[in-house]
Structures are given as structure tokens and as C-alpha cells.
Design a protein around this motif. Structure first.
Motif, PDB file in Angstrom:
ATOM      1  N   GLU A 141      -0.621   4.595  -6.388  1.00  0.00           N
ATOM      2  CA  GLU A 141      -0.434   4.866  -7.823  1.00  0.00           C
ATOM      3  C   GLU A 141      -1.401   4.054  -8.674  1.00  0.00           C
ATOM      4  N   ASN A 142      -1.611   2.815  -8.283  1.00  0.00           N
ATOM      5  CA  ASN A 142      -2.425   1.919  -9.095  1.00  0.00           C
ATOM      6  C   ASN A 142      -3.917   1.988  -8.818  1.00  0.00           C
ATOM      7  N   PHE A 143      -4.267   2.287  -7.586  1.00  0.00           N
ATOM      8  CA  PHE A 143      -5.684   2.110  -7.233  1.00  0.00           C
ATOM      9  C   PHE A 143      -6.376   3.345  -6.661  1.00  0.00           C
ATOM     10  N   ASN A 144      -5.721   4.487  -6.776  1.00  0.00           N
ATOM     11  CA  ASN A 144      -6.255   5.693  -6.151  1.00  0.00           C
ATOM     12  C   ASN A 144      -7.710   5.980  -6.547  1.00  0.00           C
ATOM     13  N   ASP A 145      -8.041   5.718  -7.790  1.00  0.00           N
ATOM     14  CA  ASP A 145      -9.377   6.086  -8.260  1.00  0.00           C
ATOM     15  C   ASP A 145     -10.448   5.089  -7.850  1.00  0.00           C
ATOM     16  N   GLU A 146     -10.016   3.848  -7.679  1.00  0.00           N
ATOM     17  CA  GLU A 146     -11.017   2.790  -7.518  1.00  0.00           C
ATOM     18  C   GLU A 146     -11.210   2.336  -6.074  1.00  0.00           C
ATOM     19  N   TYR A 147     -10.113   2.370  -5.305  1.00  0.00           N
ATOM     20  CA  TYR A 147     -10.162   1.788  -3.957  1.00  0.00           C
ATOM     21  C   TYR A 147      -9.682   2.764  -2.883  1.00  0.00           C
ATOM     22  N   VAL A 148     -10.021   2.429  -1.644  1.00  0.00           N
ATOM     23  CA  VAL A 148      -9.294   2.978  -0.497  1.00  0.00           C
ATOM     24  C   VAL A 148      -8.758   1.778   0.294  1.00  0.00           C
ATOM     25  N   VAL A 149      -7.730   2.037   1.094  1.00  0.00           N
ATOM     26  CA  VAL A 149      -7.153   0.964   1.907  1.00  0.00           C
ATOM     27  C   VAL A 149      -7.392   1.265   3.383  1.00  0.00           C
ATOM     28  N   LEU A 150      -7.935   0.287   4.086  1.00  0.00           N
ATOM     29  CA  LEU A 150      -8.050   0.423   5.545  1.00  0.00           C
ATOM     30  C   LEU A 150      -6.904  -0.368   6.149  1.00  0.00           C
ATOM     31  N   LEU A 151      -6.062   0.334   6.879  1.00  0.00           N
ATOM     32  CA  LEU A 151      -4.911  -0.316   7.485  1.00  0.00           C
ATOM     33  C   LEU A 151      -5.263  -0.688   8.919  1.00  0.00           C
ATOM     34  N   LYS A 157      -2.809  10.316   2.405  1.00  0.00           N
ATOM     35  CA  LYS A 157      -4.091  10.840   2.911  1.00  0.00           C
ATOM     36  C   LYS A 157      -5.189  10.697   1.852  1.00  0.00           C
ATOM     37  N   GLY A 158      -6.365  10.284   2.256  1.00  0.00           N
ATOM     38  CA  GLY A 158      -7.472  10.124   1.315  1.00  0.00           C
ATOM     39  C   GLY A 158      -7.461   8.774   0.621  1.00  0.00           C
ATOM     40  N   PHE A 159      -6.336   8.069   0.726  1.00  0.00           N
ATOM     41  CA  PHE A 159      -6.291   6.724   0.131  1.00  0.00           C
ATOM     42  C   PHE A 159      -6.160   5.654   1.235  1.00  0.00           C
ATOM     43  N   VAL A 160      -5.278   5.934   2.215  1.00  0.00           N
ATOM     44  CA  VAL A 160      -5.120   4.981   3.317  1.00  0.00           C
ATOM     45  C   VAL A 160      -5.757   5.541   4.583  1.00  0.00           C
ATOM     46  N   TYR A 161      -6.537   4.729   5.237  1.00  0.00           N
ATOM     47  CA  TYR A 161      -7.179   5.112   6.498  1.00  0.00           C
ATOM     48  C   TYR A 161      -6.686   4.153   7.567  1.00  0.00           C
ATOM     49  N   ASP A 162      -6.141   4.707   8.638  1.00  0.00           N
ATOM     50  CA  ASP A 162      -5.611   3.836   9.682  1.00  0.00           C
ATOM     51  C   ASP A 162      -6.696   3.503  10.712  1.00  0.00           C
ATOM     52  N   PHE A 163      -7.093   2.253  10.728  1.00  0.00           N
ATOM     53  CA  PHE A 163      -8.111   1.812  11.687  1.00  0.00           C
ATOM     54  C   PHE A 163      -7.533   0.886  12.747  1.00  0.00           C
ATOM     55  N   VAL A 170     -13.259  -1.047  -1.130  1.00  0.00           N
ATOM     56  CA  VAL A 170     -12.411  -1.017   0.067  1.00  0.00           C
ATOM     57  C   VAL A 170     -11.523  -2.263   0.161  1.00  0.00           C
ATOM     58  N   ILE A 171     -10.221  -2.003   0.395  1.00  0.00           N
ATOM     59  CA  ILE A 171      -9.291  -3.099   0.681  1.00  0.00           C
ATOM     60  C   ILE A 171      -8.907  -2.997   2.155  1.00  0.00           C
ATOM     61  N   LEU A 172      -9.065  -4.082   2.875  1.00  0.00           N
ATOM     62  CA  LEU A 172      -8.628  -4.093   4.283  1.00  0.00           C
ATOM     63  C   LEU A 172      -7.286  -4.812   4.360  1.00  0.00           C
ATOM     64  N   TYR A 173      -6.277  -4.131   4.908  1.00  0.00           N
ATOM     65  CA  TYR A 173      -4.984  -4.812   5.117  1.00  0.00           C
ATOM     66  C   TYR A 173      -4.824  -5.058   6.616  1.00  0.00           C
ATOM     67  N   ALA A 174      -4.921  -6.322   7.035  1.00  0.00           N
ATOM     68  CA  ALA A 174      -4.895  -6.665   8.472  1.00  0.00           C
ATOM     69  C   ALA A 174      -3.890  -7.785   8.748  1.00  0.00           C
ATOM     70  N   PRO A 175      -2.619  -7.426   8.896  1.00  0.00           N
ATOM     71  CA  PRO A 175      -1.609  -8.441   9.191  1.00  0.00           C
ATOM     72  C   PRO A 175      -1.550  -8.768  10.680  1.00  0.00           C
ATOM     73  N   THR A 176      -0.871  -9.862  11.015  1.00  0.00           N
ATOM     74  CA  THR A 176      -0.689 -10.210  12.418  1.00  0.00           C
ATOM     75  C   THR A 176       0.635  -9.642  12.934  1.00  0.00           C
ATOM     76  N   TRP A 177       1.049 -10.035  14.128  1.00  0.00           N
ATOM     77  CA  TRP A 177       2.283  -9.557  14.754  1.00  0.00           C
ATOM     78  C   TRP A 177       3.392 -10.586  14.572  1.00  0.00           C
ATOM     79  N   ARG A 178       4.640 -10.158  14.788  1.00  0.00           N
ATOM     80  CA  ARG A 178       5.793 -11.060  14.666  1.00  0.00           C
ATOM     81  C   ARG A 178       6.457 -11.236  16.040  1.00  0.00           C
ATOM     82  N   ASP A 179       6.639 -12.497  16.402  1.00  0.00           N
ATOM     83  CA  ASP A 179       7.204 -12.791  17.733  1.00  0.00           C
ATOM     84  C   ASP A 179       8.584 -12.187  17.940  1.00  0.00           C
TER      85      ASP A 179
END
Ligand code: C2G
Length: 705
Positions: free
Chosen positions: A559-569, A585-591, A528-537
Motif C-alpha cells: 500500500e505504501n511503496f508500490n510505486d517506488e519500491y519492490v521487495v525481494l523476500l 505479485k509485481g511488488f514482492v519477489y521471492d528469492f 529495491v528493499i531486501l528482506y532477509a531474516p534468519t531462522w528461529r531455533d
């Protein structure tokens, strides 16, 4: 060609003075001298003034040996001036390039001409001025209308007129010293010319706490000065229109400033005597023009302090009621202050709120759960946006509903991770635990020089709101030092670590992680890769509703990581837009709307973030972190400013493109090795206090058992 002497008193305005002087140097009217009068500023500002003086030989610098106020500084400026005209300016303001030209071209036979004020805050404002459209208005009978803001700035005045009438500023008061100059100037000038195109940018400063401008001085100082100058001028001048102007101003000042001050402080006793004598000088005819409320109150000022207090109290209630009928929120605020706050405090009630009631999360959640798990004998109230599934079945109140105001007013304890509204004061005996919500990388409140998108009252509001905090949680030594300075916080700091991070110590095992993954619906066979950016003023729909534009190319990631990872946005709680990830769908999950990010940390193998404090918490898990900082220069240099150099201190690489992110993920083991030392250093600086017991320690310190 006539010369203009521009007189500028300076007191510690180092952030602004450059812009002020540059705007003068750029004036199309060149025959000017600039007299800078340093009113005993600090070293930094004094040094800057010395440097500025070298810029242009029209600048002359004078120093007052002790601080004497703007009035004295301007008087010295007049004395030292060699021009035919005088022009006063403040050192934090600035001009469009034609202002002086327009004023001098249009003064004609008049002694005084006034331009127009435009209010501005931090960023440079522009004015478009069309040549030849200048309409001059000459005021005679109604000239005092031009003086209603009292300023002496942005007037061009003949020097011989100043000398002949002996005009000078008061040195007895600071705030209203201009009036001592302007009232006789208005009396002696038969007419005043006004040209709207001669614009003057008057800056509203954003830090009235550390460095107030005169109009930001505290109210009691202002009231003292106003009463003094009113009496002084009434003793000196007999001119009918001037007297009427002064009386009107006194009434207005009473109505707008003194009344609100008396409502929020208990200082009637300090001012009663002088105020009573002062208002007795106001012409009755003018008093009678006002509402019966004001009339009665002014009259009561001559009937002894007890009678006045009674009338004032009744009228304050009346004013609050009148205000309360303006909107639902104002009505609730009225009830909060006038009814609920007067009811008995509920000593065993705890009021919780996390991220502006947007989620059931963060330290307030863990403090609450610890209290219910230990059967602590309290009533619990959660402020939420909409009803949620919360264990222990607490009372849930919708933020800003009537019940919200009711419980907030009555609860002895408040537990909150950001600010509570400024207008909701707390009662005596209330205990407010401020948990805050992250170790700061981005500069905070009083450490921020300019705030790009925020309200100019941000610092002042923050200051007032944070005076109510009784305990503040700090996650590490580094944060304690910053919080003390940047929040000007001087009460108790709880240094046990973050309650929200206990879970990272208690549930960081395969069994628990698997359970959380199942609950979240995250595939068990993928990393699992978690992508958690902040906000911009600077990216927002409206105040408080920020917009996030996705810069990470999710297709490329897939394209690169479909088999190995999922991304939590996971976008920040300020972000109002939801991102469309249906293509992945199935690769990125919006949390983004999921309550508690701590659980996402536990199930993730890699964190990708940017300038968000999430990385300080994630680092407790010692898992790899990548920084996708595609806009670092702008974010760091224009929007916020950082407390430390990211390149040197953060425990992972700074990446500028999706390709770099892809490479980094592919090479994650290599990065783990190469960042080992930096990671250890980082961990030792920011992650030492948490040990899984922060919640317990916090609860034991704050709550009675
Ligand atoms: N957060 C989150 N998801 C994100 C970003 C943040 O859940 N995508 C939560 C985390 O708990 C984080 C907190 O919100 O620690 C604060 O977020 P920051 O991005 O650090 O930004 P900000 O709210 O501006 O607070 O001292 C801390 C600063 O005030 C930063």
C-alpha cells in the motif's frame, strides 16, 4: 519422623545446582538435611554454593581441600550425615516434589528401595504422579537387574545398614566408584524394593568437552576405571550372584565400549596385558552364551597380542559389514571407510559444498570460480542437492549418493562453509578449508549455554567435526577472537576477509548492478528493499527443517511503496516452507531459493533483516539497514544470546511493527544521517579486512600451485 540425609557431591556444576537444590527444598517430605560436598570446584561454583547454603537451614556445606572425586565426596557426606536414611543425588539432576516421600513411605522393612530414572537434558522436565498408584516390586533372585546402570543415586538406604556393612565408595577410581558401594549393598540386602513413581531426572549434559559428567569422561579413562573396579570387587567378594553380575558387566563393557574404542584408536597395546588378565577371570559359561564373534575375540585375548590384533581386525571388518547392511547410507559409509579411503588420495581434486549442498554460493563458490578463471590445474567436484548450471562444468555429485562418498574420500581438498558429517573422517594428508558463513551476532557453540532445539550432543559433535579443519576463514578481528574461543579452534586462521564479499567490491557499479537486475528479472525503474531474516531455533517441522512465519505485513508495505519500491523476500536456507506471495505479485519477489545472496545485496537499496549475519556483509556497501526485531527479547534471552548489545552497535533502528518499518522506509534519508556515526563505527569494527582480494589471498595460501 525419620530424617533423610541427601548427599550431593559438587564439582563445577554452577549451571545446574540451583535447579537441583530447589527441587529438594520443594520436596513434600520435609525432614531432610542436604549435605553439599564441594569437591574443590572453581571460584564461581564455590561462591554459588556459599549463597545457596544461606537459602535454607537444612543445607550444610563441606569443602574438600583438593579434588578427590565424587566417591570421596560421598564418603565424607556419609560420615557427616545425621539422618536415619541416606539418599545420594548428583548436583546436575533434580527431582519431582514427591520422590522422597514415595521412597520413605514404601521402604517398609527393606534396607534399600530404588526409584526410577528419567533422562532429560536442559529444560525442566515434569512428571505426573498419581497418588495411590504406587506398585512396589520386591526383587530377590533377579535383584541385580536393578543395578545395571551402576548408579548409587535415587536409592533410599538405611543409615544403620550402611554403617553395619561398612559400605563406602571407591576412591581409587572416578567413573565407576559407585560399584564399590552398590555391589556389597546388593549382596547384603536380601531384597531390593523398587517403586517406579519415585522419579529422578538424570540430566544429560550438553558440553562433554569443557565440563564432562563422569559418564562423559574419555573412553580410555573409563576403560582403566572399569578394569580396576572389576578386579577389585572380584578380589573382595565371593557371592555367586554378585560375581555373575560383575562378569556379565565386564562382557558387556567389552562388547559395547572397548570394542568401539579399539576400532577408533590404536591403543590395544596400552590395554592388552591388563585386559587379557582380566577377561581370563570371566566364567566361561557366560562367555559361551555370546555370539561366536565375541567368544573368539575374548578367547584370542589369551593367545598373545599379535593373534588378538589379527582377530580383532577381522571382527571389526565383520562388524562394519553387518552394520553396512542395515541401510543404504550405512553401506555407503562402509564403502567410504573401508574401500574409498583406502584408495590413493587424489592430490589434485577439490571437493566443494555450500550450505549443506543447498546452493552454489557463498565463499566456496568464489574460491571455485577464482580457480577456474585462473585455469588452475585441478579436478573440481561440487556437492549439490540437484544438478545445477555451474560454470566450468565441474563434476556434480548428489549429497549422500555413492559418488558423493567416493569423491569426498579421495579428494585431497575440501572447501566447505558449514560442517561435514561427523561419521565421515578425513584421511591423512587431506586439507580442509572451512570458510564458515558469517560474522556472529548470535552466540556460537561453546559460548551457548543451552541450545533450545538442538541435539544434546551438539557441542561434542561440533568439537569432533571442527578438529578436522585445517584453515578457517575469518571476516574480521572480532570474529577471529570468537571463533578461537567458541569453536576451540587453534589451527590456522585466514584473516583476509570473506571471499564471498569480493563481489561487493568488484561489482558495485551501475553497469554491473543493472546487468544483475536484468538477469534476476527485477524492475529497473524501482528501488529495491531486501528482506532477509534468519531462522528461529524453536520453530521447526523436524530437525533441520525450520519454519518461518512472516510477521512483516507485505500488504501494508505494498500500500505504501508500490510505486517506488519492490521487495525481494529471502528466507534463510534452513527454512523449509515457502511463503505465498502471490497476492503481492509485481511488488514482492521471492528469492529464497536463489543461490547467491551477495547479488541480492548489490541490487538492493535498503536491507531489512533481524539477527542474521547478513547485515555484517551488507554493511560493506554502506547502504541503509533496518532491523525488524519483533521478537528480540525472546530471541536474545531465551533462544540464543548475543555477543553485543544490538541497540548500541547495529547501524540502523530496531523496529517492532510493520508500521515502524513503513515509517523508517519513508524517512530513510533522515535515518541515514542520524545513523552515520554508528554506521562508521560499525564499519570500522566489522568491515575493514575485505578489499576485493580475499579469494585470491585465500587460494594462494591454501592450494599448491
Ligand atoms: N543467509 C541467506 N539468507 C537469509 C539469511 C542468511 O542467504 N535470509 C545466508 C547469509 O550468507 C548469511 C548466512 O546465510 O550470512 C548465515 O545466516 P545467519 O542468518 O547469520 O544464520 P546462521 O546460519 O545460523 O549462521 O557465525 C554466523 C552464524 O553461525 C549464523
Amino acid at each position: 519422623m525419620a530424617k533423610i540425609s541427601v548427599i550431593i557431591p559438587v564439582y563445577n556444576t554452577e549451571e545446574y545446582i540451583d535447579e537441583c537444590i530447589n527441587s529438594l527444598i520443594r520436596q513434600t517430605y520435609k525432614n531432610i538435611e542436604i549435605l553439599l560436598v564441594n569437591d574443590n570446584s572453581g571460584e564461581k561454583c564455590t561462591q554459588l554454593l556459599e549463597n545457596i547454603t544461606l537459602k535454607d537451614n537444612r543445607i550444610k556445606l563441606f569443602h574438600l581441600q583438593e579434588r578427590k572425586g565424587a566417591g570421596a565426596a560421598r564418603n565424607l557426606g556419609i560420615q557427616e550425615s545425621t539422618g536415619d536414611f541416606i539418599y545420594f543425588m548428583d548436583s546436575d539432576d533434580y527431582l519431582p516434589e514427591k520422590t522422597l516421600q514415595i521412597l520413605i513411605d514404601n521402604i517398609k522393612q527393606n534396607n534399600i528401595i530404588r526409584g526410577k530414572f528419567k533422562y532429560t537434558n536442559f529444560s525442566s522436565s515434569m512428571a505426573i504422579i498419581f497418588d495411590g498408584l504406587f506398585k512396589i516390586h520386591n526383587y530377590t533372585d533377579t535383584k541385580y537387574n536393578l543395578l545395571e546402570n551402576y548408579f548409587a543415586v535415587n536409592y533410599l538406604i538405611r543409615k544403620d545398614f550402611v554403617l553395619k556393612e561398612g559400605l563406602s565408595f571407591s576412591e581409587d577410581v572416578e567413573v565407576f566408584s559407585d560399584l564399590a558401594f552398590m555391589v556389597p549393598a546388593y549382596i547384603h540386602a536380601e531384597q531390593i524394593a523398587h517403586v517406579k513413581e519415585a522419579i529422578y531426572f538424570k540430566r544429560k549434559r550438553n558440553d562433554p568437552i569443557s565440563n564432562p559428567s563422569l559418564s562423559q569422561y574419555d573412553k580410555s579413562h573409563q576403560i582403566n576405571d572399569f578394569i580396576f573396579i572389576y578386579n577389585d570387587l572380584k578380589d573382595t567378594y565371593r557371592d555367586k550372584s554378585a560375581i555373575e553380575f560383575l562378569d556379565k558387566q565386564m562382557l558387556n563393557f567389552y562388547r559395547k565400549d572397548i570394542v568401539t574404542y579399539f576400532k577408533n584408536s590404536h591403543e590395544i597395546d596400552t590395554f592388552y596385558e591388563r585386559l587379557s588378565n582380566t577377561v581370563s577371570r570371566i566364567n566361561n559359561r557366560l562367555i559361551n552364551k555370546h555370539s561366536w564373534v565375541l567368544k573368539n575375540e575374548i578367547n584370542a585375548l589369551s593367545n598373545g597380542i599379535d593373534q588378538y590384533k589379527k582377530v580383532n581386525k577381522r571382527h571389526q571388518l565383520f562388524r562394519d559389514l553387518r552394520e553396512g547392511f542395515k541401510s543404504k547410507k550405512k553401506l555407503y559409509t562402509f564403502l567410504y571407510q573401508r574401500v574409498f579411503m583406502k584408495m590413493k588420495m587424489q592430490k589434485k581434486t577439490v571437493f566443494f559444498e555450500s550450505f549443506l549442498a543447498k546452493s552454489y554460493s557463498d565463499s566456496p563458490k568464489y574460491i571455485y570460480e577464482h580457480m577456474i578463471d585462473n585455469n588452475m590445474d585441478y579436478k573440481f567436484v561440487w556437492s549439490v542437492k540437484e544438478k545445477k548450471n555451474i560454470p566450468g562444468n565441474p563434476i556434480q555429485v548428489k549429497r549422500f549418493s555413492l559418488r558423493y562418498f567416493y569423491y569426498l574420500a579421495r579428494a585431497k581438498y575440501w572447501v566447505c562453509n558449514s560442517r561435514m558429517p561427523k561419521y565421515l573422517d578425513k584421511r591423512a594428508g587431506n586439507v580442509y578449508l572451512q570458510t564458515w558463513h558469517g560474522t556472529p551476532l548470535k552466540t556460537l557453540v561453546f559460548d551457548i549455554e543451552d541450545i533450545y532445539s538442538a541435539d544434546p550432543n551438539y557441542k561434542q559433535n561440533f568439537y569432533e567435526q571442527s578438529r578436522r579443519w585445517d584453515y578457517l576463514i575469518s571476516p574480521n578481528q572480532y570474529s577471529s577472537a570468537i571463533f578461537r574461543r567458541a569453536f576451540k579452534y587453534d589451527k590456522e586462521m585466514l584473516e583476509f576477509g570473506y571471499p564471498r564479499n569480493d563481489i561487493l567490491y568488484k561489482k558495485n557499479n551501475e553497469n554491473d548492478i543493472q546487468k544483475i537486475k536484468e538477469r534476476l528479472g527485477v524492475p529497473l525503474d524501482k528501488k529495491v528493499i531486501l528482506y532477509a531474516p534468519t531462522w528461529r531455533d524453536d520453530e521447526f517441522f523436524s530437525r533441520g527443517n525450520y519454519k518461518f512465519t512472516l510477521n512483516l505485513d507485505l500488504d501494508k508495505m505494498q500500500e505504501n511503496f508500490n510505486d517506488e519500491y519492490v521487495v525481494l523476500l529471502r528466507t534463510h536456507y534452513h527454512i523449509a516452507n515457502s511463503l505465498d506471495v502471490s497476492d503481492q505479485k509485481g511488488f514482492v519477489y521471492d528469492f529464497s531459493l536463489y543461490d547467491d545472496i551477495a547479488e541480492l545485496y548489490l541490487v538492493s537499496d535498503i536491507l531489512i533483516t533481524d539477527y542474521s549475519s547478513v547485515f555484517f556483509d551488507f554493511a560493506h556497501l554502506k547502504k541503509p539497514i533496518l532491523f525488524y526485531t519483533y521478537d528480540i527479547e525472546k530471541y536474545r534471552d531465551e533462544l540464543r544470546g548475543f555477543y553485543f548489545n544490538m541497540e548500541e552497535e547495529v547501524p540502523g533502528p530496531l523496529l517492532l511493527t510493520t508500521d515502524e518499518v513503513v515509517n523508517a522506509v519513508e524517512n530513510i534519508d533522515g535515518l541515514r544521517d542520524s545513523y552515520k556515526e554508528t554506521y562508521d563505527r560499525f564499519y570500522n569494527k566489522f568491515c575493514l579486512w575485505d578489499d576485493g582480494e580475499a579469494t585470491k589471498n585465500t587460494v594462494e595460501r591454501v592450494f599448491d600451485n
